[in-house]
Design a protein around this motif. Structure first.
Motif, mmCIF file in Angstrom:
data_model
loop_
_atom_site.group_PDB
_atom_site.id
_atom_site.type_symbol
_atom_site.label_atom_id
_atom_site.label_comp_id
_atom_site.label_asym_id
_atom_site.label_seq_id
_atom_site.Cartn_x
_atom_site.Cartn_y
_atom_site.Cartn_z
ATOM 1 N N UNK A 149 4.146 5.480 -5.678
ATOM 2 C CA UNK A 149 4.099 5.443 -7.137
ATOM 3 C C UNK A 149 3.017 6.386 -7.666
ATOM 4 N N UNK A 150 1.850 6.396 -7.022
ATOM 5 C CA UNK A 150 0.775 7.306 -7.439
ATOM 6 C C UNK A 150 1.198 8.761 -7.255
ATOM 7 N N UNK A 151 1.899 9.054 -6.164
ATOM 8 C CA UNK A 151 2.375 10.416 -5.931
ATOM 9 C C UNK A 151 3.379 10.861 -6.983
ATOM 10 N N UNK A 154 2.617 14.347 -13.963
ATOM 11 C CA UNK A 154 1.528 14.936 -14.752
ATOM 12 C C UNK A 154 1.386 16.416 -14.418
ATOM 13 N N UNK A 155 1.503 16.770 -13.148
ATOM 14 C CA UNK A 155 1.404 18.164 -12.733
ATOM 15 C C UNK A 155 2.519 19.003 -13.365
ATOM 16 N N UNK A 156 3.730 18.484 -13.383
ATOM 17 C CA UNK A 156 4.859 19.214 -13.969
ATOM 18 C C UNK A 156 4.635 19.430 -15.459
ATOM 19 N N UNK A 157 4.155 18.410 -16.161
ATOM 20 C CA UNK A 157 3.884 18.558 -17.598
ATOM 21 C C UNK A 157 2.779 19.585 -17.810
ATOM 22 N N UNK A 158 1.743 19.543 -16.978
ATOM 23 C CA UNK A 158 0.634 20.483 -17.100
ATOM 24 C C UNK A 158 1.119 21.916 -16.872
ATOM 25 N N UNK A 159 1.934 22.122 -15.851
ATOM 26 C CA UNK A 159 2.444 23.468 -15.551
ATOM 27 C C UNK A 159 3.342 23.973 -16.678
ATOM 28 N N UNK A 160 4.200 23.108 -17.220
ATOM 29 C CA UNK A 160 5.113 23.564 -18.267
ATOM 30 C C UNK A 160 4.381 23.897 -19.560
ATOM 31 N N UNK A 161 3.268 23.240 -19.848
ATOM 32 C CA UNK A 161 2.532 23.554 -21.074
ATOM 33 C C UNK A 161 1.502 24.644 -20.864
ATOM 34 N N UNK A 190 0.828 -1.202 0.000
ATOM 35 C CA UNK A 190 0.000 0.000 0.000
ATOM 36 C C UNK A 190 0.870 1.263 0.000
ATOM 37 N N UNK A 191 1.921 1.251 0.817
ATOM 38 C CA UNK A 191 2.822 2.400 0.881
ATOM 39 C C UNK A 191 3.525 2.597 -0.462
#
Length: 83
Positions: free
Chosen positions: A23-25, A31-38, A17-18
């Motif tokens: 991995x999810x984090x 995804x957040x980094x790609x979203x911010x850069x675009x 679980x940990x």
């Protein structure tokens, strides 16, 4: 990959679980980094055609309005009277 999955299966449930949360984090952060850069490209307009002056804006607006309603000017009036 099979070796990795077997390794994860052999661990205790709380460790799995940990590991899944980590991995999810990581994937969410990527995804957040790609979203911010675009985001700057999308907000900045990039290569979009933009009206640069009032005359061009007026002609673009008129062309858009004409294509929307088939070239006919129409006026719709809504009644707010209730009986």
């Amino acid at each position: 990959m099979k070796k990795y999955v077997d390794h994860i299966i052999a661990k205790e449930p709380h460790e799995r679980r940990r590991h899944a949360m980590q991995l999810a984090g990581i994937l969410t952060a990527m995804v957040f980094v790609v979203w911010i850069t675009t985001l700057g490209l999308r907000i900045g307009g990039g290569d979009n055609t933009v009206a640069q002056d009032d005359s061009n804006q007026t002609s673009l607006s008129a062309a858009a309005a004409q294509s929307i309603n088939g070239g006919q000017n129409t006026l719709y009036v809504a009644s707010t009277t209730q009986f």
